[in-house]
Design a protein around this motif. Structure first.
Motif, PDB file in Angstrom:
ATOM      1  N   LEU A  13       0.843  -1.193   0.000  1.00  0.00           N
ATOM      2  CA  LEU A  13       0.000   0.000   0.000  1.00  0.00           C
ATOM      3  C   LEU A  13       0.875   1.238   0.000  1.00  0.00           C
ATOM      4  O   LEU A  13       1.800   1.357   0.800  1.00  0.00           O
ATOM      5  CB  LEU A  13      -0.877   0.042   1.251  1.00  0.00           C
ATOM      6  N   GLN A  14       0.542   2.143  -0.859  1.00  0.00           N
ATOM      7  CA  GLN A  14       1.184   3.447  -0.866  1.00  0.00           C
ATOM      8  C   GLN A  14       0.295   4.396  -0.058  1.00  0.00           C
ATOM      9  O   GLN A  14      -0.900   4.146   0.115  1.00  0.00           O
ATOM     10  CB  GLN A  14       1.341   3.963  -2.301  1.00  0.00           C
ATOM     11  N   GLN A  15       0.865   5.490   0.387  1.00  0.00           N
ATOM     12  CA  GLN A  15       0.097   6.423   1.201  1.00  0.00           C
ATOM     13  C   GLN A  15      -1.150   6.926   0.472  1.00  0.00           C
ATOM     14  O   GLN A  15      -2.223   7.019   1.055  1.00  0.00           O
ATOM     15  CB  GLN A  15       0.967   7.597   1.647  1.00  0.00           C
ATOM     16  N   TRP A  16      -1.032   7.249  -0.797  1.00  0.00           N
ATOM     17  CA  TRP A  16      -2.171   7.784  -1.532  1.00  0.00           C
ATOM     18  C   TRP A  16      -3.315   6.772  -1.613  1.00  0.00           C
ATOM     19  O   TRP A  16      -4.481   7.161  -1.641  1.00  0.00           O
ATOM     20  CB  TRP A  16      -1.759   8.278  -2.920  1.00  0.00           C
ATOM     21  N   GLU A  17      -3.006   5.474  -1.619  1.00  0.00           N
ATOM     22  CA  GLU A  17      -4.059   4.460  -1.650  1.00  0.00           C
ATOM     23  C   GLU A  17      -4.823   4.432  -0.324  1.00  0.00           C
ATOM     24  O   GLU A  17      -6.047   4.294  -0.304  1.00  0.00           O
ATOM     25  CB  GLU A  17      -3.470   3.079  -1.927  1.00  0.00           C
ATOM     26  N   VAL A  18      -4.097   4.563   0.769  1.00  0.00           N
ATOM     27  CA  VAL A  18      -4.737   4.597   2.089  1.00  0.00           C
ATOM     28  C   VAL A  18      -5.588   5.854   2.217  1.00  0.00           C
ATOM     29  O   VAL A  18      -6.723   5.803   2.692  1.00  0.00           O
ATOM     30  CB  VAL A  18      -3.680   4.506   3.212  1.00  0.00           C
ATOM     31  N   VAL A  19      -5.059   6.983   1.771  1.00  0.00           N
ATOM     32  CA  VAL A  19      -5.813   8.237   1.819  1.00  0.00           C
ATOM     33  C   VAL A  19      -7.090   8.105   0.981  1.00  0.00           C
ATOM     34  O   VAL A  19      -8.177   8.499   1.423  1.00  0.00           O
ATOM     35  CB  VAL A  19      -4.946   9.429   1.353  1.00  0.00           C
ATOM     36  N   THR A  20      -6.966   7.529  -0.189  1.00  0.00           N
ATOM     37  CA  THR A  20      -8.131   7.347  -1.052  1.00  0.00           C
ATOM     38  C   THR A  20      -9.184   6.488  -0.370  1.00  0.00           C
ATOM     39  O   THR A  20     -10.366   6.835  -0.329  1.00  0.00           O
ATOM     40  CB  THR A  20      -7.719   6.713  -2.396  1.00  0.00           C
ATOM     41  N   ARG A  21      -8.771   5.369   0.188  1.00  0.00           N
ATOM     42  CA  ARG A  21      -9.722   4.450   0.825  1.00  0.00           C
ATOM     43  C   ARG A  21     -10.375   5.082   2.058  1.00  0.00           C
ATOM     44  O   ARG A  21     -11.581   4.992   2.240  1.00  0.00           O
ATOM     45  CB  ARG A  21      -8.998   3.157   1.213  1.00  0.00           C
ATOM     46  N   TRP A  22      -9.578   5.720   2.929  1.00  0.00           N
ATOM     47  CA  TRP A  22     -10.121   6.250   4.180  1.00  0.00           C
ATOM     48  C   TRP A  22     -10.998   7.475   3.961  1.00  0.00           C
ATOM     49  O   TRP A  22     -11.900   7.738   4.750  1.00  0.00           O
ATOM     50  CB  TRP A  22      -9.003   6.512   5.190  1.00  0.00           C
ATOM     51  N   THR A  23     -10.737   8.241   2.926  1.00  0.00           N
ATOM     52  CA  THR A  23     -11.611   9.385   2.644  1.00  0.00           C
ATOM     53  C   THR A  23     -12.844   8.946   1.870  1.00  0.00           C
ATOM     54  O   THR A  23     -13.944   9.434   2.141  1.00  0.00           O
ATOM     55  CB  THR A  23     -10.868  10.493   1.874  1.00  0.00           C
ATOM     56  N   CYS A  24     -12.677   8.018   0.950  1.00  0.00           N
ATOM     57  CA  CYS A  24     -13.788   7.565   0.111  1.00  0.00           C
ATOM     58  C   CYS A  24     -14.732   6.647   0.880  1.00  0.00           C
ATOM     59  O   CYS A  24     -15.921   6.921   0.990  1.00  0.00           O
ATOM     60  CB  CYS A  24     -13.232   6.835  -1.113  1.00  0.00           C
ATOM     61  N   ARG A  25     -14.225   5.575   1.414  1.00  0.00           N
ATOM     62  CA  ARG A  25     -15.062   4.554   2.047  1.00  0.00           C
ATOM     63  C   ARG A  25     -15.600   4.992   3.405  1.00  0.00           C
ATOM     64  O   ARG A  25     -16.743   4.736   3.734  1.00  0.00           O
ATOM     65  CB  ARG A  25     -14.253   3.256   2.191  1.00  0.00           C
ATOM     66  N   TYR A  26     -14.739   5.649   4.189  1.00  0.00           N
ATOM     67  CA  TYR A  26     -15.138   5.955   5.559  1.00  0.00           C
ATOM     68  C   TYR A  26     -15.489   7.424   5.784  1.00  0.00           C
ATOM     69  O   TYR A  26     -16.136   7.758   6.772  1.00  0.00           O
ATOM     70  CB  TYR A  26     -14.042   5.528   6.541  1.00  0.00           C
ATOM     71  N   GLY A  27     -15.044   8.313   4.919  1.00  0.00           N
ATOM     72  CA  GLY A  27     -15.393   9.724   5.052  1.00  0.00           C
ATOM     73  C   GLY A  27     -14.541  10.498   6.039  1.00  0.00           C
ATOM     74  O   GLY A  27     -14.942  11.552   6.511  1.00  0.00           O
ATOM     75  N   TYR A  28     -13.368   9.974   6.357  1.00  0.00           N
ATOM     76  CA  TYR A  28     -12.452  10.699   7.232  1.00  0.00           C
ATOM     77  C   TYR A  28     -11.682  11.744   6.427  1.00  0.00           C
ATOM     78  O   TYR A  28     -11.667  11.716   5.197  1.00  0.00           O
ATOM     79  CB  TYR A  28     -11.445   9.736   7.878  1.00  0.00           C
ATOM     80  N   SER A  29     -11.009  12.636   7.119  1.00  0.00           N
ATOM     81  CA  SER A  29     -10.201  13.650   6.453  1.00  0.00           C
ATOM     82  C   SER A  29      -8.933  13.020   5.883  1.00  0.00           C
ATOM     83  O   SER A  29      -8.497  11.947   6.318  1.00  0.00           O
ATOM     84  CB  SER A  29      -9.813  14.759   7.433  1.00  0.00           C
ATOM     85  N   GLU A  30      -8.341  13.712   4.935  1.00  0.00           N
ATOM     86  CA  GLU A  30      -7.062  13.257   4.385  1.00  0.00           C
ATOM     87  C   GLU A  30      -5.993  13.258   5.467  1.00  0.00           C
ATOM     88  O   GLU A  30      -5.109  12.391   5.467  1.00  0.00           O
ATOM     89  CB  GLU A  30      -6.656  14.134   3.208  1.00  0.00           C
TER      90      GLU A  30
END
Length: 185
Positions: free
Chosen positions: A93-110
């Motif tokens: 996992l790269q950081q941008w993938e985690v950011v994408t998943r956590w903002t998209c799926r869960y709605g948390y901030s970047e």
């Protein structure tokens, strides 16, 4: 095409004006600087995060208990990491993938997504893989509690993490929650 002149002013037929309006709106929606890019990304990637913080915590639990046995363990994490794969490299996992998943799926901030990434990369090599989660074994009840404690104490407990507008709202929401409020139905 369908235009009339009135006192020297060219009036365009209403269908032509509607076409121009539609083209303008389409251009605005497609340009990344117009504020709509996250909206379209979310629509195209089935992003539908829970609105309430407890719902976000519960979504993380459901996603991490892949085999639905009431335990979040290393095997679940190995499978769950595949949901983060946006670059066709399912092993890391790269950081941008985690950011994408956590903002998209869960709605948390970047910012919170980046915070999570730093927790997942204990050796700080810039890449997260299944080996970074060895010894991972929690009941779903404990895992849910971890979501709440980590967000409330570790993240929102630091005043600098309350500057982002999304974090301000979510940290205020977690401040109002009590441990007994944290349950998935």
């Amino acid at each position: 095409m369908g235009s009339k002149t009135w006192d020297g002013v060219l009036l365009v037929h209403s269908t032509t004006r509607m076409l121009a309006l539609r083209l303008t709106v389409s251009a605005l929606l497609l340009c990344g600087t117009c504020g709509f890019s996250r909206y379209w990304f979310n629509q195209l990637n089935n992003c539908n995060p829970p609105e309430q913080l407890v719902g976000k915590f519960c979504a993380v639990v459901v996603d991490n208990d892949v085999d639905d046995d009431g335990i979040v363990d290393f095997r679940d994490v190995q499978k769950q990491i595949l949901y983060f794969d946006y670059d066709d490299d399912p092993c890391s996992l790269q950081q941008w993938e985690v950011v994408t998943r956590w903002t998209c799926r869960y709605g948390y901030s970047e910012d919170y997504a980046r915070f999570m990434y730093t927790l997942w990369d204990p050796n700080k090599d810039g890449v997260v893989n299944a080996n970074d989660f060895t010894g991972f074994n929690f009941s779903t009840i404990d895992f849910l509690s971890i979501q709440y404690i980590r967000f409330k104490d570790m993240y929102c407990g630091d005043p600098k993490n309350r500057e982002n507008p999304v974090d301000r709202v979510q940290c205020a929401e977690v401040d109002a929650l009590k441990p007994e409020d944290i349950k998935c139905t």
